[in-house]
Scaffold this motif. Structure first.
Motif, PDB file in Angstrom:
ATOM      1  N   UNK A   1       0.744  -1.120   0.004  1.00 48.88           N
ATOM      2  CA  UNK A   1      -0.067   0.072  -0.123  1.00 48.88           C
ATOM      3  C   UNK A   1       0.670   1.240   0.013  1.00 48.88           C
ATOM      4  N   UNK A   2       1.961   1.235   0.981  1.00 51.28           N
ATOM      5  CA  UNK A   2       2.803   2.302   1.133  1.00 51.28           C
ATOM      6  C   UNK A   2       3.650   2.722  -0.559  1.00 51.28           C
ATOM      7  N   UNK A   3       3.942   1.369  -1.033  1.00 53.34           N
ATOM      8  CA  UNK A   3       4.658   1.544  -2.349  1.00 53.34           C
ATOM      9  C   UNK A   3       3.837   2.203  -3.293  1.00 53.34           C
ATOM     10  N   UNK A   4       2.504   1.864  -3.262  1.00 55.53           N
ATOM     11  CA  UNK A   4       1.598   2.430  -4.303  1.00 55.53           C
ATOM     12  C   UNK A   4       1.170   3.649  -3.845  1.00 55.53           C
TER      13      UNK A   4
ATOM     14  N   UNK B   1       6.395   4.176  -6.005  1.00 55.23           N
ATOM     15  CA  UNK B   1       7.737   3.736  -5.740  1.00 55.23           C
ATOM     16  C   UNK B   1       7.988   2.255  -6.182  1.00 55.23           C
ATOM     17  N   UNK B   2       9.059   2.234  -7.354  1.00 55.20           N
ATOM     18  CA  UNK B   2       9.112   0.901  -7.801  1.00 55.20           C
ATOM     19  C   UNK B   2       9.555  -0.153  -6.906  1.00 55.20           C
ATOM     20  N   UNK B   3       9.449  -1.342  -7.064  1.00 61.37           N
ATOM     21  CA  UNK B   3      10.006  -2.457  -6.253  1.00 61.37           C
ATOM     22  C   UNK B   3      10.102  -3.854  -6.850  1.00 61.37           C
ATOM     23  N   UNK B   4      11.393  -4.276  -7.012  1.00 65.29           N
ATOM     24  CA  UNK B   4      11.428  -5.379  -7.827  1.00 65.29           C
ATOM     25  C   UNK B   4      11.371  -6.832  -7.141  1.00 65.29           C
TER      26      UNK B   4
END
Length: 284
Positions: free
Chosen positions: A54-57, A61-64
């Motif tokens: 949720x925080x990334x969205x 923020x990209x996250x691999x």
């Protein structure tokens, strides 16, 4: 020496270095998660994974790492550092780029860091004696629901609490408590109702809070999700906080005045015991 995970590599902590141009360092353009560890296993990991996503969205923020890879990194770090009880800290920034308020070009690799920290969570002295708190104005930015590393005001609040001989602070906006500097806030009214502020952009959706509310309802206790004032907290029969690193701590004093009898309340202690049972049952 601890082993740290940095961008796909496991390194000794003194070799885990990031660029001076990292946006987490320059702009706090980063998010984090903290997951408790008991008996070498993760507590309520699925809730933490969900909040991380949720925080990334929310910040784009990209996250691999996929879910399986991320879980394996957590488990590998616990094993490599022989962590029995404590925390796993995770931080993701937008990566390194020349200083510019605009986000860097698409494809800039994020910076991903994880490390462990040993801590006594179950046998905590603060759980036994209870917290002494002060109230302070809530001067944070308007998206406290995103778990960013923008924690300067939380640090300042904790320092001000320490200067006044307290353990921590509850933050107040528009006359009502939003949350603690790093925890969610609860009171217990004279009729036994458990009261906590409803989720909004003003406070973090705590993973421990989420599990605790389910326990409160399962126990048949009355739950009120509403704002409460400092004055109402001072008149409460009990108060307590919840967080991933503390579980549940009773609150015994606020702004120099006792809450209830000025000792850890029976409901807070009962809920802490119930949450510890839940934590062990959730290990993964």
């Amino acid at each position: 020496m601890r082993t740290v995970y940095l961008n796909g590599a496991y390194l000794p902590e003194d070799q885990a270095n990031i660029s001076v141009f990292d946006r987490g360092f320059m702009f706090a353009d980063s998010i984090y998660e903290v997951t408790a560890v008991l008996d070498g296993k993760l507590v309520d990991y699925q809730r933490h994974r969900g909040r991380l996503r949720r925080s990334l969205a929310a910040l784009g923020l990209p996250f691999g790492l996929d879910d399986a890879q991320l879980l394996q990194v957590h488990r590998d770090l616990i094993q490599r550092n022989q962590l029995g009880e404590g925390l796993v800290y995770l931080q993701v920034s937008r990566g390194a780029a020349d200083r510019n308020f605009l986000f860097p070009a698409a494809g800039t690799p994020p910076t991903v860091v994880l490390y462990t920290q040993a801590k006594a969570i179950i046998d905590s002295p603060l759980a036994q004696r209870g917290l002494v708190l002060i109230s302070l104005p809530d001067l944070r930015w308007g998206r406290s629901d995103i778990k960013t590393t923008q924690l300067l005001y939380a640090c300042m609040a904790k320092e001000q609490a320490r200067a006044q001989g307290a353990d921590d602070a509850w933050l107040v906006r528009d006359g009502c408590v939003t949350e603690g500097s790093s925890n969610n806030a609860f009171i217990v009214t004279a009729n036994g109702s458990v009261v906590t502020r409803p989720l909004s952009t003003a406070l973090l959706p705590g993973t421990t809070r989420d599990a605790l509310l389910a326990l409160v309802q399962a126990e048949g206790l009355r739950l009120e999700e509403r704002a409460f004032t400092v004055e109402e907290a001072l008149a409460a029969s009990e108060a307590f906080i919840s967080s991933s690193s503390s579980f549940i701590y009773p609150v015994v004093r606020l702004d120099g005045q006792p809450i209830g009898h000025g000792t850890p309340g029976p409901l807070a202690q009962r809920l802490r015991a119930l949450y510890i049972e839940h934590a062990y049952a959730s290990l993964g």
